[in-house]
Each structure stands twice: as structure tokens, then as C-alpha cells.
Design an enzyme around this catalytic site. Structure first.
Site, mmCIF file in Angstrom:
data_model
loop_
_atom_site.group_PDB
_atom_site.id
_atom_site.type_symbol
_atom_site.label_atom_id
_atom_site.label_comp_id
_atom_site.label_asym_id
_atom_site.label_seq_id
_atom_site.Cartn_x
_atom_site.Cartn_y
_atom_site.Cartn_z
ATOM 1 N N SER A 53 52.973 47.662 53.356
ATOM 2 C CA SER A 53 53.676 48.883 52.947
ATOM 3 C C SER A 53 54.640 49.424 53.984
ATOM 4 O O SER A 53 55.567 50.139 53.643
ATOM 5 C CB SER A 53 52.660 49.964 52.575
ATOM 6 O OG SER A 53 51.801 50.226 53.662
ATOM 7 N N HIS A 110 52.267 47.369 46.358
ATOM 8 C CA HIS A 110 53.732 47.304 46.489
ATOM 9 C C HIS A 110 54.328 46.049 45.858
ATOM 10 O O HIS A 110 55.533 45.827 45.953
ATOM 11 C CB HIS A 110 54.125 47.394 47.965
ATOM 12 C CG HIS A 110 53.991 48.782 48.490
ATOM 13 N ND1 HIS A 110 54.933 49.760 48.281
ATOM 14 C CD2 HIS A 110 52.985 49.369 49.176
ATOM 15 C CE1 HIS A 110 54.534 50.883 48.831
ATOM 16 N NE2 HIS A 110 53.353 50.678 49.388
ATOM 17 N N LYS A 142 53.614 53.644 41.820
ATOM 18 C CA LYS A 142 54.834 53.260 42.533
ATOM 19 C C LYS A 142 55.853 52.732 41.514
ATOM 20 O O LYS A 142 56.489 53.524 40.843
ATOM 21 C CB LYS A 142 54.476 52.258 43.636
ATOM 22 C CG LYS A 142 53.416 52.841 44.600
ATOM 23 C CD LYS A 142 53.185 51.987 45.794
ATOM 24 C CE LYS A 142 51.942 52.384 46.567
ATOM 25 N NZ LYS A 142 51.909 53.759 47.042
HETATM 26 C C1 LIG Z 1 49.346 48.981 50.306
HETATM 27 C C2 LIG Z 1 48.880 50.185 49.571
HETATM 28 N N1 LIG Z 1 47.701 50.140 48.938
HETATM 29 C C3 LIG Z 1 47.231 51.189 48.245
HETATM 30 C C4 LIG Z 1 47.946 52.371 48.173
HETATM 31 C C5 LIG Z 1 47.375 53.512 47.415
HETATM 32 O O1 LIG Z 1 47.984 53.642 46.175
HETATM 33 P P1 LIG Z 1 48.002 55.035 45.429
HETATM 34 O O2 LIG Z 1 49.157 55.824 45.990
HETATM 35 O O3 LIG Z 1 48.148 54.691 43.997
HETATM 36 O O4 LIG Z 1 46.708 55.707 45.741
HETATM 37 C C6 LIG Z 1 49.177 52.462 48.788
HETATM 38 C C7 LIG Z 1 49.995 53.685 48.671
HETATM 39 O O5 LIG Z 1 50.124 54.542 49.408
HETATM 40 C C8 LIG Z 1 49.652 51.353 49.527
HETATM 41 O O6 LIG Z 1 50.819 51.427 50.177
#
Ligand SMILES: Cc1ncc(COP(=O)(O)O)c(C=O)c1O
Length: 396
Positions: free
Chosen positions: A185, A213, A244
Site C-alpha cells: 500500500s 489494493h 478502494k
Molecule cells: C493493504 C491493505 N490491507 C487492508 C486495508 C484495510 O482495508 P479497509 O480500508 O477496507 O479496512 C488497507 C487499507 O487501508 C490496505 O492498504
């Protein structure tokens, strides 16, 4: 007898003073109006390079219409935890659509990608077990590992040989989980999934990928890294998010029916926290259908990605090993990254400065994400702002 100070929370103020002294204290900017490629932050219309709204669906008429219809037909809340108040049919319908999309036997919705990761890791592992995890995996994976009590073995970023060594030395454990983000991310690089899968198979480990992502971004019609690398049937647990590229909110776990049956009995976010409103499920369902029908949308995201990334590199910025729409501009020094972000804002571009603990110390950066909704003119203006701010601060 212990005499405590009059304010037992005084240590919070001390930590905040430290953040202020290092130029790292900040509140999120205020977004008025919808999440769009040009959005109004702190009262100012700026080119928005901060969202994970990859496909520009967060304010899409089709998704909004689906949500409004669901509110009219189904109300605003699910009433209680699903295992208590029952599954709403719309949540089930979304799970079935996602399972077809991911080509898995089943999917199970969670309130967020975060709770899907943390809840699943904590449910499938116990304290006798081992988790083998990339050093840059998401915080929700780390929290899940902590909750499970399993031994944590961390391998250097994308280092498959190191992961194999850890798998080999963990062979005595009852269960071993090899886990990676599909797309990282903060760096925008892609996991070496085929080699990780082969390693997991060699050592009989469970393979799990967090595709937050990659969902809606990589693979055919955005099916994720498993589809991108054609590894269908070889990754036991896939996590995806609807917050996202799919424009709304929510996470899901895709895998076998046995996995779903187990998690509905054991994953604590499902057992002890209410699911999201039916309107959120309805807009997610509309998004999953839309990405399969509108062929061009993901292609536009990638065209914009190539154009913008190339532009930053040509200007002389260090964009690390990014291969996806997440393009970091790595600056190193924390305060300098924040200055770059502030200067960009003055030049009409919102791109967030990111520092420790979100990224390692000395790797502070401004993180950018273009979306399918940015026009060439937006991106030219953004590159112009980067050129000016970068020169003003002596970064390029
Ligand atoms: C790699 C990764 N996994 C999980 C999440 C968590 O997703 P969510 O925003 O739907 O809780 C994020 C987001 O911030 C992320 O970047």
C-alpha cells in the site's frame, strides 16, 4: 502507596509535543463535497491524488442509485450482528456475486478490509502456530497475528528465499500461514506471488493474500493478483476490500466453503460486531457488476498510471519500485516530506506526506494515486505542481 499525577493522561500531551516538535502533528484535511479527482479540501478545489478511489466510483450515479433504492426498500441498518439478527438477503447476494467474480467457492463479507484480515488471521491460527509475513504487510495483518498469539516470523520485503528459510524452520508447528499483501500500500509494488505460492506448497503452508489494493486494479476485470498471475485454486485465503476501487466500504474473504463455514463460527468481527447497512452492500453489488460491464474503466486507470509515473520519473523524483497506480515520491526526511505535501497543496495538488510508523524511518514520502477519473489536463497540472514544489525544496 503510589501517588499519581492529577492528570493520568498527561503522557498523551508529551507524545503530542514530540510530534509537534518534529513537524509531524496534523489533523486530516476537511473534505467538503464528494470524493472526486478534483475535490474541495479545506475550502479549496485541488487535484486529488490522495484517495484509493481507483476507478472513480465513490460518487458514481449507478452506485448512488443502488444505495438509495436499498434505503427505500430495506432501511438503514441491519439490526444486529449477522449471526444473531440473521443475514440480510442483500449481503448474501453480494457474497455470491463476489464469489463468482473471484472464482472461489465462497466469500464472506466483513465490515472492512481491516477486520477481514485481522479477524481471519486471528481465527485460523493459534498460539502453537507460526505466521510467516512480509515486513511491509498491512497493519491489520500484524494485528491479526498479535491477536492469534502465533509466533511471528518476518521476512525482508519480497524476499522469497528468506520466506522459504522461515517456512523450513517452522515445519514442526501444527499450522503455518504464509501471508503477503498482493500490492503493497505504501510502495505500489506487487508481491512475487507465484514463487510464494510454490514455497507454501512445498512446505504445506496455508497461503493467504491481502488484495486490498489489487481488487479492481489487477487481473482480468480487476479480479486481483491471483487472477493476474493465474494462480486460481492455489491461494487458500484471499482478502479483498470494497472501500478502494469499488468506491464504498467493506471487506471480504474469498476461499473455500469450509473456510467460510469456519469463519462464520470463529471470526470475532463477524460474531461480535454488526454488519454494514444494506445500502452499502447494494452499492458494492452495483460496483462489482459495473467493473465487469464497463471494459474501459480499468484500462483508463492504467493509462493514467503510466503517464503520471513516467512524468514523475522524468522530473527526477525517486518513485521506488512502484508497478501500480500507487506511486510514492520518496523523500527520506520526515519533515521534508510534509513540506513537499504542504507546498503541493499551495500549488493546487493534494498528495499526502507519509512518515513513520506508516513507513519505515528514513523512507518518508509523498504518496500519490491517480484514478480512472483524472483527465490528462489534471495530470499535466499535477506534474507541473510537483516540478515547482520539488525545485523549491531542492528535491529535484
Ligand atoms: C493493504 C491493505 N490491507 C487492508 C486495508 C484495510 O482495508 P479497509 O480500508 O477496507 O479496512 C488497507 C487499507 O487501508 C490496505 O492498504
Amino acid at each position: 502507596m503510589v501517588i499519581r499525577t492529577s492528570n493520568p493522561l498527561a503522557y498523551l500531551e508529551e507524545e503530542l509535543q514530540d510530534l509537534r516538535a518534529r513537524g509531524l502533528f496534523r489533523w486530516p484535511r476537511l473534505l467538503s463535497g464528494p470524493q472526486e479527482p478534483v475535490a474541495t479540501y479545506d475550502g479549496r478545489a485541488v487535484i486529488n491524488l490522495c484517495s484509493n478511489n481507483y476507478l472513480n466510483l465513490a460518487n458514481h450515479p449507478r452506485l448512488k442509485e443502488a444505495a438509495q433504492r436499498a434505503i427505500a426498500d430495506l432501511g438503514v441498518g441491519p439490526g444486529a450482528v449477522r449471526t444473531i439478527a440473521g443475514n440480510m438477503a442483500i449481503h448474501r447476494e453480494l457474497e455470491e456475486a463476489l464469489a463468482r467474480f473471484k472464482r472461489t467457492e465462497s466469500t464472506l463479507l466483513f465490515q472492512s478490509g481491516f477486520s477481514a484480515n485481522a479477524g481471519t488471521v486471528a481465527a485460523v491460527l493459534g498460539k502453537e502456530d507460526v505466521i510467516v509475513s512480509d515486513e511491509l504487510n498491512h497493519a491489520s495483518i500484524i494485528d491479526g497475528a498479535r491477536l492469534s498469539g502465533a509466533a511471528k516470523k518476518i521476512y525482508p520485503h519480497r524476499d522469497v528465499e528468506a520466506a522459504r528459510r522461515l517456512l523450513r524452520e517452522s515445519q514442526g508447528a501444527p499450522r503455518v500461514l504464509l501471508i503477503t499483501d498482493g500490492v503493497f500500500s505504501m510502495d505500489g509494488d506487487i508481491a512475487p506471488l507465484p514463487d510464494l505460492v510454490a514455497a507454501a506448497e512445498e512446505f504445506g503452508a496455508i497461503m493467504m493474500v491481502d488484495d486490498a489494493h489489487a481488487s479492481g486494479v489487477l487481473g482480468r476485470q480487476g479480479r486481483g493478483t491471483v487472477d493476474h498471475f493465474n494462480l486460481h485454486g492455489r491461494v487458500h485465503i484471499q482478502v479483498g476490500t470494497l472501500s478502494k476501487a469499488f468506491g464504498g466500504l467493506g471487506g471480504y474473504v474469498a476461499g473455500s466453503q469450509v473456510l467460510a463455514d469456519y469463519l462464520i463460527h470463529r471470526a470475532r468481527p463477524l460474531l461480535f460486531s454488526t454488519s454494514y447497512p444494506p445500502s452499502v452492500a447494494a452499492s458494492a453489488l452495483a460496483a462489482v457488476r459495473l467493473v465487469q460491464e464497463e471494459e474501459g474503466i480499468i484500462a483508463r486507470l492504467w493509462e493514467n498510471t503510466r503517464f503520471f509515473k513516467e512524468g514523475l520519473r522524468r522530473l527526477g523524483f525517486d518513485t521506488g519500485g512502484s508497478e501500480t497506480p500507487i506511486t510514492p515520491v520518496i523523500v527520506g526526511d520526515e519533515a521534508r516530506a510534509m513540506h513537499l505535501s504542504d507546498r503541493l497543496f499551495e500549488h493546487g495538488v493534494f498528495a499526502l506526506g507519509i512518515a513513520f510508523p506508516t513507513v519505515p524511518r528514513g523512507k518518508a514520502r509523498v504518496r500519490t494515486i491517480v484514478t480512472a477519473g483524472h483527465t490528462r489536463e489534471h495530470l499535466d497540472r499535477a506534474l507541473d505542481a510537483f516540478a515547482r514544489a520539488g525545485r523549491e525544496l531542492g528535491i529535484i
